[in-house]
Motif scaffolding. Structure first.
Motif, PDB file in Angstrom:
ATOM      1  N   UNK A 203       0.583  -0.978   0.159  1.00 46.51           N
ATOM      2  CA  UNK A 203       0.132  -0.751   0.169  1.00 46.51           C
ATOM      3  C   UNK A 203       0.861   1.375  -0.187  1.00 46.51           C
ATOM      4  N   UNK A 204       2.112   1.203   0.700  1.00 47.57           N
ATOM      5  CA  UNK A 204       2.914   2.427   0.529  1.00 47.57           C
ATOM      6  C   UNK A 204       3.425   2.887  -0.350  1.00 47.57           C
ATOM      7  N   UNK A 205       4.064   1.507  -0.798  1.00 50.20           N
ATOM      8  CA  UNK A 205       4.673   1.594  -2.411  1.00 50.20           C
ATOM      9  C   UNK A 205       3.933   2.291  -3.602  1.00 50.20           C
ATOM     10  N   UNK A 206       2.569   1.844  -2.945  1.00 48.90           N
ATOM     11  CA  UNK A 206       1.347   1.456  -4.343  1.00 48.90           C
ATOM     12  C   UNK A 206       1.064   3.283  -4.473  1.00 48.90           C
ATOM     13  N   UNK A 214       3.585  10.200 -11.693  1.00 50.55           N
ATOM     14  CA  UNK A 214       3.441  11.242 -12.391  1.00 50.55           C
ATOM     15  C   UNK A 214       4.008  12.108 -12.568  1.00 50.55           C
ATOM     16  N   UNK A 215       4.716  12.238 -11.411  1.00 52.43           N
ATOM     17  CA  UNK A 215       5.925  13.157 -11.358  1.00 52.43           C
ATOM     18  C   UNK A 215       7.674  12.510 -13.026  1.00 52.43           C
ATOM     19  N   UNK A 216       7.574  11.051 -11.885  1.00 53.41           N
ATOM     20  CA  UNK A 216       8.341  10.977 -12.908  1.00 53.41           C
ATOM     21  C   UNK A 216       8.121  10.824 -13.944  1.00 53.41           C
ATOM     22  N   UNK A 217       6.428  10.053 -14.245  1.00 53.96           N
ATOM     23  CA  UNK A 217       6.576  10.270 -15.612  1.00 53.96           C
ATOM     24  C   UNK A 217       7.081  11.718 -16.569  1.00 53.96           C
ATOM     25  N   UNK A 218       6.453  12.699 -15.684  1.00 56.07           N
ATOM     26  CA  UNK A 218       6.703  13.940 -16.853  1.00 56.07           C
ATOM     27  C   UNK A 218       8.152  14.438 -16.858  1.00 56.07           C
ATOM     28  N   UNK A 219       8.815  14.309 -16.494  1.00 47.71           N
ATOM     29  CA  UNK A 219       9.797  14.839 -16.225  1.00 47.71           C
ATOM     30  C   UNK A 219      10.716  13.890 -17.044  1.00 47.71           C
ATOM     31  N   UNK A 242      18.557  10.198 -15.645  1.00 46.51           N
ATOM     32  CA  UNK A 242      17.139   9.447 -16.139  1.00 46.51           C
ATOM     33  C   UNK A 242      17.789   9.424 -13.692  1.00 46.51           C
ATOM     34  N   UNK A 243      18.911   8.793 -13.571  1.00 47.92           N
ATOM     35  CA  UNK A 243      19.377   8.724 -12.430  1.00 47.92           C
ATOM     36  C   UNK A 243      19.228   9.690 -11.479  1.00 47.92           C
ATOM     37  N   UNK A 244      19.697  11.347 -11.802  1.00 49.21           N
ATOM     38  CA  UNK A 244      19.604  12.451 -11.420  1.00 49.21           C
ATOM     39  C   UNK A 244      18.047  12.560 -10.836  1.00 49.21           C
ATOM     40  N   UNK A 245      16.878  12.376 -11.892  1.00 45.89           N
ATOM     41  CA  UNK A 245      15.856  12.698 -11.806  1.00 45.89           C
ATOM     42  C   UNK A 245      15.543  12.169 -11.098  1.00 45.89           C
ATOM     43  N   UNK A 246      14.782  10.828 -11.719  1.00 44.75           N
ATOM     44  CA  UNK A 246      14.542  10.091 -10.237  1.00 44.75           C
ATOM     45  C   UNK A 246      15.147  10.205  -8.639  1.00 44.75           C
ATOM     46  N   UNK A 319      12.398   3.616  -3.999  1.00 47.33           N
ATOM     47  CA  UNK A 319      13.298   4.061  -5.008  1.00 47.33           C
ATOM     48  C   UNK A 319      13.166   3.139  -6.503  1.00 47.33           C
ATOM     49  N   UNK A 320      13.654   2.037  -6.119  1.00 44.83           N
ATOM     50  CA  UNK A 320      13.509   0.687  -7.355  1.00 44.83           C
ATOM     51  C   UNK A 320      12.365   0.700  -7.370  1.00 44.83           C
ATOM     52  N   UNK A 321      11.160   0.877  -7.210  1.00 43.46           N
ATOM     53  CA  UNK A 321      10.046   1.001  -8.496  1.00 43.46           C
ATOM     54  C   UNK A 321       9.632   2.093  -9.056  1.00 43.46           C
ATOM     55  N   UNK A 322      10.906   3.610  -8.272  1.00 45.63           N
ATOM     56  CA  UNK A 322      10.552   4.591  -9.448  1.00 45.63           C
ATOM     57  C   UNK A 322      11.370   4.319 -10.082  1.00 45.63           C
TER      58      UNK A 322
END
Length: 771
Positions: A203-206, A214-219, A242-246, A319-322
């Protein structure tokens, strides 16, 4: 990934300075403070109408058995539990009637209970009645009744004039107790805790992925064609972006989560003040209720340490799932495509959760499967928090597993950078998984035009590089790395499962325990033969076929003198490094580690073990580490092919005792194969070395010692003679890549790095838990 910190700093400042971030942090923080405070106050029961059993003031006893009860002794013994208690005996009335009519109870009616003691032919019976005007609840009355029943039992014993110990011995039954049965309840509790924490983690990760994904997808996707992206590309490469933004979005989440945790602590502190002022004590809180559920052992007894470990684990799982979200977002260029890729990342979250939930149920918490799930990052994100809470793993294994999770996260970020680079100005989500596979292996899936090919060749010649050779070398070494990974994981997972089945079959056939099966050298040999030579090695060879276009058969000649000197040279090097390995293992483990399995295989006078060590191991290991590897890598440089195969040979053994001398032996065997092209020669060398230990030691340890002395002297002389003669040479191959370019290609590709990490992890694990 140079300058990724600049990207992180730039993106993080943009995120935390926005009004959306500030408002959401404050509003959620206020809600958490209120929710924590209210929950803690309600749990403490400070505003409940029912009183605590400690407040019990009067117990009215109706005793129809004729047995005298020492009430004063009971009150004195339980002074701490019932500080205000007084016991009064009444008669001539039933307990039910006394509890329903207040006139029979003299005082403290609102904090009283009625105890009725009766007897029949079989036993004495205790019934507790709670007056309708009493504030004592049923659970507290039941606890009090249990204490009073013990006192009544003592009174019965005193009336028999027999000591309590002897009477208990006389009337007690003979009970057959199984340890397994006693542990089952605890195991069920641990399973419940583990599954509950997995659900909370999911639930926490979800929630975090939905919010921040959404933010990750946008940037990642929306800024591909912006002017800002052109500026960022001048600072770093795609992987750095990628690594910097994520990581920036991850840090944004960490700031908010830590802020909310502090708000929760604040709410807890505020509620504790309210509870203390209201009741004078704050023993019953959310934390105490949570700690009561935890098993003993591990770090479960230290709430602060447990909280820190849980938060760290969940954040790195997030972070992994990010990075998973970023990987799929790399394929999106429009809002519609972004919604499709977000759904894919959510599917992977659900896959990891369901695997972590149901695999332990299906496999009955098999240790092999649990280790696999802690290694695989998609399931480790959900399994590790539950294992920590249920005290299934300690702090040292947790650190090792977390290092693996962090490693996979970095590797995933690098992979995402490759995909992002390929998709930077492309649109559409077709062929996502094919492109991911191509990014892993380094094989391109699209061809450039003839004009671009000519431009590429021209630039290659001008720059002094042949990029076609580099790409081929990268593909070959990557596939070889994944083949070695298949060799290791095939032996540890698939082979381990089949080995476990074989062990159970042997145990059932011979009517012995699994422990006895694994103590028998013959059984160990059978299981190892099946695992390594029937499963892992064929699986490795199957993966190696994908690099058959790099195969270059070795043809050459080695003089008899050099061959014999090489055989002698193996002994002093391997013996010296073997002593060094044992010394190093002793230092690292505090003198507690031991290489029990290998020692038993070479020391027992067992024919099957001798055949396995002296014949099968040399044949299969030489075919894999010399024939398969060197044939596919020699064309890009002989020295690198020898060093790579030797290092892989050392890592493959997955224990510190064999790593160093296996590496040295691999160097010598590799050179002989590169110069001769004859795999039989290295197999014979390997057989001589292994046979000297597996055959001579069981026959006569003293004979082996004399043999090693002689061979060490001859080997030292051979090494000195070879150095003086200088007859070690290397040839320049047709497609050779310069060492400066080939080293990172060989050792830092995804397949080789994964193989090295898994092998080193198993090595560290076996060293820590070998005693």
């Amino acid at each position: 990934m140079k300058n990724w910190l600049k990207v992180l700093n730039f993106t993080l400042k943009q995120a935390v300075n926005g009004s959306k971030f500030i408002v959401s942090t404050i509003l959620v923080g206020i809600f958490i403070i209120a929710a924590t405070a209210v929950s803690n106050v309600l749990l403490s029961g400070v505003f409940d109408d029912d009183s605590n059993v400690k407040d019990l003031k009067a117990a009215y006893v109706i005793n129809e058995t004729g047995i005298s009860i020492d009430s004063d002794s009971f009150v004195k013994k339980h002074q701490k539990d019932y500080p205000f208690l007084s016991i009064k005996e009444i008669s001539g009335i039933s307990g039910k009637k006394a509890a329903s009519d207040s006139k029979y109870l003299n005082e403290d009616k609102d904090l009283s209970v009625v105890l009725e003691i009766t007897e029949d032919k079989e036993s004495s019976n205790l019934t507790i009645y709670i007056p309708e005007f009493s504030k004592i609840d049923k659970d507290d009355a039941k606890d009090f009744g249990k204490d009073f029943a013990k006192e009544f039992k003592n009174s019965k014993i005193k009336n028999t004039n027999v000591s309590e110990e002897k009477l208990n011995m006389a009337i007690s039954d003979l009970r057959f107790k199984k340890v397994i049965a006693e542990e089952s309840d605890s195991q069920e509790d641990h399973d419940f805790l583990s599954s509950t924490v997995s659900i909370i983690t999911m639930v926490f990760i979800y929630v975090l992925v939905v919010i921040y994904g959404q933010n990750i997808g946008q940037i990642i996707s929306m800024e591909k064609t912006s002017k800002l992206m052109e500026y960022i590309l001048t600072l770093t490469g795609p992987s750095g972006i990628v690594f910097g933004k994520v990581t920036a979005i991850f840090c944004e989440a960490v700031i908010q989560v830590v802020s909310w945790i502090l708000c929760g602590i604040g709410g807890f502190a505020i509620s504790n003040v309210i509870i203390s002022q209201k009741s004078g004590t704050n023993e019953k809180t959310i934390i105490s209720a949570f700690m009561d559920m935890l098993p003993e052992g591990g770090i479960s007894n230290n709430f602060i340490m447990l909280l820190i470990v849980l938060v760290i684990t969940m954040l790195f799982a997030f972070l992994f799932y990010c990075c998973v979200s970023a990987l799929f977002a790399s394929f999106a260029a429009t809002a519609e495509e972004l919604s499709q890729t977000n759904s894919l990342s959510i599917m992977f979250i659900l896959f990891g959760f369901f695997a972590a939930t149901y695999i332990p149920m299906i496999t009955d918490n098999s240790e092999v499967f649990m280790i696999i799930m802690r290694i695989v990052p998609f399931t480790a994100a959900f399994v590790l928090p539950g294992d920590i809470v249920a005290a299934r793993i300690g702090i040292v294994p947790w650190i090792l597993y977390m290092m693996l999770l962090i490693f996979f996260t970095v590797m995933l970020a690098i992979l995402t950078g490759r995909v992002y680079k390929n998709r930077l100005f492309k649109r559409g989500t077709k062929g996502i998984f094919a492109e991911i596979v191509s990014s892993i292996t380094g094989k391109t899936i699209s061809k450039t035009s003839d004009f671009e090919d000519k431009e590429q060749v021209s630039s290659n010649v001008t720059g002094g590089f042949d990029y076609a050779k580099i790409d081929k070398a990268k593909k070959a070494y990557t596939i070889v790395g994944f083949a070695l990974l298949a060799l290791t994981l095939g032996g540890q997972t698939i082979g381990g499962l089949i080995g476990n089945v074989i062990a159970n079959l042997i145990a059932a056939h011979k009517h012995i325990s699994l422990t006895e099966v694994y103590k028998d050298t013959t059984n160990i040999s059978i299981i190892n033969i099946v695992i390594v030579y029937c499963i892992a090695c064929p699986l490795c060879a199957l993966v190696m076929k994908f690099a058959n276009d790099s195969v270059q058969k070795v043809k050459g000649h080695v003089s008899k003198s050099l061959y014999i000197r090489s055989i002698f040279a193996v002994f002093p090097v391997s013996i010296a490094l073997s002593y060094f390995s044992t010394f190093l293992a002793s230092i690292l483990s505090g003198g507690e580690a031991e290489n029990a399995t290998i020692g038993r295989l070479v020391s027992d006078n067992n024919i099957l073990a001798m055949i396995m060590v002296s014949v099968l191991a040399p044949i299969f290991e030489e075919l894999v580490f010399r024939k398969l590897i060197i044939d596919r890598t020699r064309r890009y440089g002989e020295v690198m092919a020898i060093v790579y195969s030797a290092l892989a040979f050392g890592l493959f053994h997955c224990n510190i005792y064999q790593f160093f001398y296996a590496f040295a032996m691999g160097i010598i065997f590799g050179y002989i194969y590169v110069r001769s092209g004859n795999i039989i020669m290295t197999i014979v060398m390997h057989m001589i070395v292994n046979t000297s230990t597996s055959v001579l030691y069981p026959l006569s340890p003293q004979l082996l010692q004399y043999f090693q002395y002689v061979m060490s002297v001859l080997g030292t002389i051979s090494i000195i003679y070879t150095i003086i003669k200088k007859d070690i040479s290397f040839e320049k191959t047709k497609d050779e890549v310069i060492a400066k370019e080939l080293s990172p290609i060989a050792f830092l590709n995804s397949g080789s790095v994964l193989f090295a990490v898994i092998s080193l992890f198993i090595t560290a694990y076996s060293l820590i838990f070998s005693h």
